[in-house]
Design an enzyme around this catalytic site. Sequence first.
Site, mmCIF file in Angstrom:
data_model
loop_
_atom_site.group_PDB
_atom_site.id
_atom_site.type_symbol
_atom_site.label_atom_id
_atom_site.label_comp_id
_atom_site.label_asym_id
_atom_site.label_seq_id
_atom_site.Cartn_x
_atom_site.Cartn_y
_atom_site.Cartn_z
ATOM 1 C CG HIS A 141 -10.659 -7.986 6.233
ATOM 2 N ND1 HIS A 141 -9.614 -8.443 6.997
ATOM 3 C CD2 HIS A 141 -10.394 -8.391 4.961
ATOM 4 C CE1 HIS A 141 -8.761 -9.110 6.236
ATOM 5 N NE2 HIS A 141 -9.212 -9.083 4.993
ATOM 6 C CD GLU A 190 -1.705 -2.432 1.334
ATOM 7 O OE1 GLU A 190 -2.505 -3.324 0.998
ATOM 8 O OE2 GLU A 190 -0.598 -2.658 1.886
#
Length: 356
Positions: free
Chosen positions: A154, A85
Amino acid sequence: MTVTSDRARLTELPPAPAPAPFPTGTQRLPMAKALNLGLRRALANDPRTLLMGEDIGRLGGVFRVTDGLFAEFGDDRVVDTPLAESGIVGTAIGLALRGYRPVCEIQFDGFVFPAFDQITTQLSRMHYRSQGRLRLPVVIRIPYGGGIGAIEHHSESPEVLFAHTPGLRVVSPSNASDAFTMIQQAIASPDPVIFLEPKGRYWEKGDVDLDAPLPAPHGSPSDLDHARVVRAGTDVTIVAYGPTVATALKVADAAATEGTSIEVVDLRTISPLDTATVVASVRRTGRCIVTHEAPVLYGSGAEVAARITEECFYHLQAPVLRVGGFHTPYPVAKIEHDYLPGLDRLLDAVDRALAF
């Protein structure tokens, strides 16, 4: 060092492909499909726009938001990246400096933290540090929030971390229609945008006007910063955004059966905050509840509550109440609905506000 002009940079870009026929009219679509069509339109209309992210190409993304775009626009416009990321955002910053308009996807909300340094120390500051000479029109798409029974990391709601960072726009659509238009407005914005997509609402359908006019390619988004009253009422204002707007509307329906009229304001943009729309609503109703999935402690609702108190002090008939997640890590899937602000907890807040 030679500085390349914007016009010269555009000559480096490959020609835009002939787009497939774009659907027209008003269609009832899930939010995920509305986002897909918004991204598709942005890609077709501006060759500087490109998508980057993990598994967004051939797979079409974990939630299939980018499904079909790789086949239509190719691997130089829809880029499958490594699982890194920080590298995704760092590369996007470099691309933006070269005249591109990159749209990054962070696969899940909890995966954004490795890129937090790039976002908060580079992306958000470059325009200010360059005294306005540099622009970084980068969009970072983040599926966020809970309600899907996912594992740890998540189901996070990290919006307040970015809203606290000067130089970033932080927005979150709550429905398919806004998703379609707001993603295009975010891409057209000259500023970096954190685009938070409530993944628990991806499959909820709504009417989408696919012929809605596009924002100007180089101008400020027409109404990206504006909140919206999505239900009028007279007794209590509920301020929500993203995934909690649908919950607030259900609360308004339930309260109406008992004779209570609730007004629902969808913030749409968390930063900058449209104080005027919220204040106007609270001055009409005299009571306010702010709700979000993130923990209440130090959450974005605290900023909303503080501004309401400052601007509406003599109009308030009760304290501004907040309803949100608890000050714990996001729980396991079996008990996540006890953690999330639901119908019962919001109705209880309505009763407490009316009791004053």
